[in-house]
Design a protein around this motif. Structure first.
Motif, PDB file in Angstrom:
ATOM      1  N   ASP A  82     -39.536 -17.435  -1.805  1.00  0.00           N
ATOM      2  CA  ASP A  82     -38.950 -18.549  -3.079  1.00  0.00           C
ATOM      3  C   ASP A  82     -39.875 -20.099  -2.551  1.00  0.00           C
ATOM      4  O   ASP A  82     -40.799 -20.625  -3.643  1.00  0.00           O
ATOM      5  N   VAL A  83     -39.418 -20.114  -1.431  1.00  0.00           N
ATOM      6  CA  VAL A  83     -39.512 -21.348  -0.761  1.00  0.00           C
ATOM      7  C   VAL A  83     -41.197 -21.583  -0.701  1.00  0.00           C
ATOM      8  O   VAL A  83     -41.790 -23.073  -1.435  1.00  0.00           O
ATOM      9  N   ILE A  84     -41.937 -20.826  -0.510  1.00  0.00           N
ATOM     10  CA  ILE A  84     -42.946 -21.203  -0.195  1.00  0.00           C
ATOM     11  C   ILE A  84     -44.279 -21.047  -1.148  1.00  0.00           C
ATOM     12  O   ILE A  84     -45.205 -21.702  -1.325  1.00  0.00           O
ATOM     13  N   VAL A  85     -43.737 -19.789  -2.179  1.00  0.00           N
ATOM     14  CA  VAL A  85     -44.773 -19.796  -3.737  1.00  0.00           C
ATOM     15  C   VAL A  85     -44.156 -21.242  -4.103  1.00  0.00           C
ATOM     16  O   VAL A  85     -45.264 -22.130  -4.794  1.00  0.00           O
ATOM     17  N   GLU A  86     -43.162 -21.455  -3.919  1.00  0.00           N
ATOM     18  CA  GLU A  86     -42.741 -23.355  -5.102  1.00  0.00           C
ATOM     19  C   GLU A  86     -43.302 -23.981  -4.412  1.00  0.00           C
ATOM     20  O   GLU A  86     -43.972 -24.790  -5.470  1.00  0.00           O
TER      21      GLU A  86
ATOM     22  N   LEU B 191     -56.034 -19.751  -9.566  1.00  0.00           N
ATOM     23  CA  LEU B 191     -55.470 -18.407  -8.524  1.00  0.00           C
ATOM     24  C   LEU B 191     -53.916 -18.780  -7.884  1.00  0.00           C
ATOM     25  O   LEU B 191     -53.646 -17.712  -7.074  1.00  0.00           O
ATOM     26  N   LEU B 192     -54.090 -19.700  -7.620  1.00  0.00           N
ATOM     27  CA  LEU B 192     -53.048 -20.447  -6.941  1.00  0.00           C
ATOM     28  C   LEU B 192     -51.415 -20.668  -7.287  1.00  0.00           C
ATOM     29  O   LEU B 192     -50.834 -20.987  -7.158  1.00  0.00           O
ATOM     30  N   CYS B 193     -51.501 -20.606  -9.054  1.00  0.00           N
ATOM     31  CA  CYS B 193     -50.408 -20.402  -9.662  1.00  0.00           C
ATOM     32  C   CYS B 193     -50.205 -19.527  -9.895  1.00  0.00           C
ATOM     33  O   CYS B 193     -48.739 -19.502 -11.249  1.00  0.00           O
ATOM     34  N   ILE B 194     -50.507 -18.013 -10.011  1.00  0.00           N
ATOM     35  CA  ILE B 194     -50.236 -17.102 -10.533  1.00  0.00           C
ATOM     36  C   ILE B 194     -48.847 -16.383 -10.200  1.00  0.00           C
ATOM     37  O   ILE B 194     -48.091 -16.194 -11.198  1.00  0.00           O
ATOM     38  N   ALA B 195     -48.799 -16.944  -8.567  1.00  0.00           N
ATOM     39  CA  ALA B 195     -47.625 -16.447  -7.805  1.00  0.00           C
ATOM     40  C   ALA B 195     -46.177 -17.165  -8.572  1.00  0.00           C
ATOM     41  O   ALA B 195     -45.230 -17.133  -8.814  1.00  0.00           O
ATOM     42  N   TYR B 196     -46.846 -18.776  -8.523  1.00  0.00           N
ATOM     43  CA  TYR B 196     -45.548 -19.934  -9.521  1.00  0.00           C
ATOM     44  C   TYR B 196     -44.819 -19.316 -11.111  1.00  0.00           C
ATOM     45  O   TYR B 196     -44.302 -19.118 -11.027  1.00  0.00           O
ATOM     46  N   THR B 197     -46.170 -18.752 -11.736  1.00  0.00           N
ATOM     47  CA  THR B 197     -45.798 -18.806 -12.797  1.00  0.00           C
ATOM     48  C   THR B 197     -44.807 -16.690 -13.337  1.00  0.00           C
ATOM     49  O   THR B 197     -44.242 -17.434 -13.936  1.00  0.00           O
ATOM     50  N   ILE B 198     -45.250 -16.114 -12.159  1.00  0.00           N
ATOM     51  CA  ILE B 198     -44.460 -14.883 -12.028  1.00  0.00           C
ATOM     52  C   ILE B 198     -43.045 -15.331 -11.570  1.00  0.00           C
ATOM     53  O   ILE B 198     -41.931 -14.831 -11.659  1.00  0.00           O
ATOM     54  N   LYS B 199     -43.428 -16.172 -10.266  1.00  0.00           N
ATOM     55  CA  LYS B 199     -41.452 -16.306 -10.046  1.00  0.00           C
ATOM     56  C   LYS B 199     -40.724 -16.758 -11.204  1.00  0.00           C
ATOM     57  O   LYS B 199     -39.746 -16.678 -11.027  1.00  0.00           O
TER      58      LYS B 199
ATOM     59  N   ALA C  23     -52.809 -13.941  -1.769  1.00  0.00           N
ATOM     60  CA  ALA C  23     -51.819 -14.074  -0.361  1.00  0.00           C
ATOM     61  C   ALA C  23     -50.239 -14.644  -0.881  1.00  0.00           C
ATOM     62  O   ALA C  23     -49.903 -14.302  -0.217  1.00  0.00           O
ATOM     63  N   LEU C  24     -50.740 -15.823  -2.135  1.00  0.00           N
ATOM     64  CA  LEU C  24     -49.267 -15.877  -2.717  1.00  0.00           C
ATOM     65  C   LEU C  24     -48.804 -15.132  -3.867  1.00  0.00           C
ATOM     66  O   LEU C  24     -47.365 -15.188  -3.681  1.00  0.00           O
ATOM     67  N   LEU C  25     -49.640 -14.298  -4.122  1.00  0.00           N
ATOM     68  CA  LEU C  25     -49.514 -13.467  -5.017  1.00  0.00           C
ATOM     69  C   LEU C  25     -48.552 -12.380  -3.988  1.00  0.00           C
ATOM     70  O   LEU C  25     -47.713 -12.085  -4.235  1.00  0.00           O
ATOM     71  N   LEU C  26     -49.509 -12.500  -2.662  1.00  0.00           N
ATOM     72  CA  LEU C  26     -48.051 -11.329  -1.924  1.00  0.00           C
ATOM     73  C   LEU C  26     -47.523 -11.432  -1.666  1.00  0.00           C
ATOM     74  O   LEU C  26     -45.619 -11.089  -1.964  1.00  0.00           O
ATOM     75  N   LEU C  27     -47.136 -12.496  -1.622  1.00  0.00           N
ATOM     76  CA  LEU C  27     -45.926 -12.941  -1.154  1.00  0.00           C
ATOM     77  C   LEU C  27     -44.944 -13.070  -1.925  1.00  0.00           C
ATOM     78  O   LEU C  27     -43.450 -12.748  -1.825  1.00  0.00           O
ATOM     79  N   GLN C  28     -44.713 -13.942  -3.545  1.00  0.00           N
ATOM     80  CA  GLN C  28     -44.433 -13.365  -4.403  1.00  0.00           C
ATOM     81  C   GLN C  28     -43.586 -11.920  -4.756  1.00  0.00           C
ATOM     82  O   GLN C  28     -42.451 -11.480  -5.135  1.00  0.00           O
TER      83      GLN C  28
ATOM     84  N   PRO D  91     -31.963 -18.005 -10.161  1.00  0.00           N
ATOM     85  CA  PRO D  91     -32.104 -19.565 -11.188  1.00  0.00           C
ATOM     86  C   PRO D  91     -34.137 -20.453 -10.963  1.00  0.00           C
ATOM     87  O   PRO D  91     -34.118 -20.252  -9.557  1.00  0.00           O
ATOM     88  N   ALA D  92     -34.622 -20.136 -11.849  1.00  0.00           N
ATOM     89  CA  ALA D  92     -36.402 -20.140 -12.161  1.00  0.00           C
ATOM     90  C   ALA D  92     -36.241 -22.021 -11.619  1.00  0.00           C
ATOM     91  O   ALA D  92     -37.222 -22.262 -11.098  1.00  0.00           O
ATOM     92  N   ASN D  93     -34.792 -22.542 -12.290  1.00  0.00           N
ATOM     93  CA  ASN D  93     -34.984 -24.515 -11.807  1.00  0.00           C
ATOM     94  C   ASN D  93     -33.935 -24.386 -10.397  1.00  0.00           C
ATOM     95  O   ASN D  93     -33.655 -25.543  -9.819  1.00  0.00           O
ATOM     96  N   ALA D  94     -33.973 -23.389  -9.653  1.00  0.00           N
ATOM     97  CA  ALA D  94     -33.030 -23.686  -8.597  1.00  0.00           C
ATOM     98  C   ALA D  94     -33.515 -24.244  -7.390  1.00  0.00           C
ATOM     99  O   ALA D  94     -33.243 -24.696  -6.542  1.00  0.00           O
ATOM    100  N   LEU D  95     -35.243 -23.891  -6.999  1.00  0.00           N
ATOM    101  CA  LEU D  95     -36.185 -24.809  -5.935  1.00  0.00           C
ATOM    102  C   LEU D  95     -36.706 -25.653  -6.339  1.00  0.00           C
ATOM    103  O   LEU D  95     -37.219 -26.198  -6.771  1.00  0.00           O
TER     104      LEU D  95
END
Length: 178
Positions: A10-14, A61-69, A145-150, A174-178
């Motif tokens: 999560d830290v990486i994706v965030e 493309l790089l914000c897909i994983a962030y959005t899902i997180k 790759a970010l989506l894979l991590l998430q 929580p979504a705002n924890a990081l």
């Protein structure tokens, strides 16, 4: 242990998501500059117009994983909410694992596409366009790759929830924890 792995991912994706989100600000500035140049000065630049979609690529493309997180995606819960918790957990695990598989497939299939572009030094076919088209194309495997991590984080959480005793609530970040 699974939750600590999920938090590390999560830290990486965030971090990547927050960094990539700044391309949205850059995109607004470039588009405003292009409009100003076109309408106020009756001129423009092919490179600046191409820069718009070069900035759109990391933004999407790089914000897909962030959005899902942050659960900003569309989710249909009509039937899901009525299922027993164990069935919901199994569906979550299957869904997360399916996205892991999809991300791996897209990364594998897109990598030769990026490398071919890099090897031939592909640039814009338009006069005055931007060089380094491989950078734009590299956003495909990078985003997945970010989506894979998430998805691995989601898989770890779903697996932990499924393996926990019945009635134990799954650990939620929580979504705002990081």
């Amino acid at each position: 242990m699974l939750e600590s792995i999920a938090r590390a991912l999560d830290v990486i994706v965030e971090g990547c998501g927050r960094l990539a989100a700044w391309t949205g600000f850059a995109l607004v500035l470039v588009m405003a500059g292009n409009v100003l140049m076109r309408y106020a000065f009756h001129t423009g630049s092919v490179a600046m117009q191409e820069l718009e979609w070069h900035l759109m690529s990391p933004l999407t493309l790089l914000c897909i994983a962030y959005t899902i997180k942050h659960e900003g995606h569309v989710r249909v819960d009509i039937l899901f909410a009525r299922l027993p918790p164990r069935v919901q957990q199994a569906i979550d695990l299957f869904s997360a694992f399916s996205v892991v598989a999809l991300a791996v497939i897209v990364i594998i299939l897109s990598w030769p596409y990026v490398m071919q572009s890099y090897r031939i030094g592909e640039g814009s076919p338009d006069p005055g366009g931007l060089p380094g088209r491989f950078i734009l194309k590299a956003m495909i495997p990078a985003g997945f790759a970010l989506l894979l991590l998430q998805s691995l984080a989601a898989t770890a959480r779903a697996l932990a929830a499924l393996l926990s005793p019945v009635g134990t609530p799954p650990a939620q970040v929580p979504a705002n924890a990081l």
